[in-house]
Write an enzyme that holds these catalytic residues in place. Structure first.
Site, mmCIF file in Angstrom:
data_model
loop_
_atom_site.group_PDB
_atom_site.id
_atom_site.type_symbol
_atom_site.label_atom_id
_atom_site.label_comp_id
_atom_site.label_asym_id
_atom_site.label_seq_id
_atom_site.Cartn_x
_atom_site.Cartn_y
_atom_site.Cartn_z
ATOM 1 N N ASP A 8 0.879 -1.172 0.000
ATOM 2 C CA ASP A 8 0.000 0.000 0.000
ATOM 3 C C ASP A 8 0.918 1.224 0.000
ATOM 4 O O ASP A 8 1.420 1.622 1.045
ATOM 5 C CB ASP A 8 -0.900 -0.006 1.232
ATOM 6 C CG ASP A 8 -1.770 1.239 1.311
ATOM 7 O OD1 ASP A 8 -2.345 1.619 0.275
ATOM 8 O OD2 ASP A 8 -1.855 1.835 2.398
ATOM 9 N N GLU A 72 -1.300 -1.451 -4.796
ATOM 10 C CA GLU A 72 -2.521 -0.683 -5.041
ATOM 11 C C GLU A 72 -2.251 0.393 -6.090
ATOM 12 O O GLU A 72 -1.227 1.068 -6.054
ATOM 13 C CB GLU A 72 -3.009 -0.034 -3.746
ATOM 14 C CG GLU A 72 -4.356 0.638 -3.887
ATOM 15 C CD GLU A 72 -4.890 1.161 -2.565
ATOM 16 O OE1 GLU A 72 -5.521 2.228 -2.587
ATOM 17 O OE2 GLU A 72 -4.685 0.508 -1.523
ATOM 18 N N ASP A 144 -2.123 1.004 7.501
ATOM 19 C CA ASP A 144 -1.368 0.868 6.252
ATOM 20 C C ASP A 144 -0.857 -0.560 6.065
ATOM 21 O O ASP A 144 -0.830 -1.074 4.946
ATOM 22 C CB ASP A 144 -0.212 1.871 6.215
ATOM 23 C CG ASP A 144 -0.720 3.299 6.150
ATOM 24 O OD1 ASP A 144 -1.396 3.646 5.163
ATOM 25 O OD2 ASP A 144 -0.461 4.066 7.091
#
Length: 194
Positions: A8, A72, A144
């Site tokens: 991420d 992502e 996160d």
């Protein structure tokens, strides 16, 4: 079996999650965040690149199975400067994986939330909770890190990922041969993929 590293990306904090996939079973290996406390963007990118490289190299050392990475995709932010910084952080993360000769798959936030929560507009707290349930964790990872784990879960659940695992198993176990960079499968191997 395979190891999946989910990332991420963020310019201030990049989350990562590492899972082992054995068939449809997912096992937690590691997760955490790479913090970039400096104001200078080049130094942040260096920390992201170096941090992910060190973490991945550590797991490459002990892995007997293939390692896949998932990241992502950048969303469209209202603030163009934020979107640019996020894109740069993402680029540093992708470069770290590619420098280690790892393939990188990309997923949108909606795809990741859909794979983990069954709802593409799920809140971050819902993602955290579902990551804990799916991986049967006895702790709640930082947001996160949970997003990195969610990205890895999404990759594990993608049909593309499953097909690669089946193909790798077929090639290793059934007399497939590699010629000029391409795998040659037997008729039996092809039948097993259907």
């Amino acid at each position: 079996m395979a190891i999946i590293i989910g990332i991420d990306p963020g310019s201030r904090m990049t989350g990562y999650g590492i899972l082992q996939q054995t068939g449809d079973k997912l096992t937690y290996i590691d997760s955490g965040t790479i913090r970039t406390d400096t104001k200078e963007m080049p130094e942040r990118l260096k920390r992201i690149f170096n941090g992910l490289t060190r973490i991945t190299q550590h797991h490459l050392k002990y892995a007997d199975e293939p390692i896949y990475t998932a990241i992502e995709q950048v969303f469209m932010a209202e603030n163009p400067d934020s979107a640019l910084k996020l894109g740069q952080a993402r680029g540093a993360a992708i470069a770290a994986m590619v420098a280690l000769d790892l393939e990188v798959s990309e997923y949108t936030a909606r795809q990741i939330k859909q794979a983990v929560c069954g709802y593409g507009a799920a809140a971050k707290e819902q993602v955290q909770e579902m990551v804990c349930r799916i991986l049967t964790l006895d702790f709640v990872p930082q947001q996160d890190a949970a997003d990195g784990l969610a990205c890895a879960i999404c990759h594990a659940h993608s049909s593309h990922s499953m097909n690669k695992l089946i193909l790798n198993s077929a090639m290793r176990g059934r007399g497939a041969s590699k010629k000029k960079g391409r795998w040659r499968l037997t008729e039996e191997d092809l039948g097993n993929l259907r």
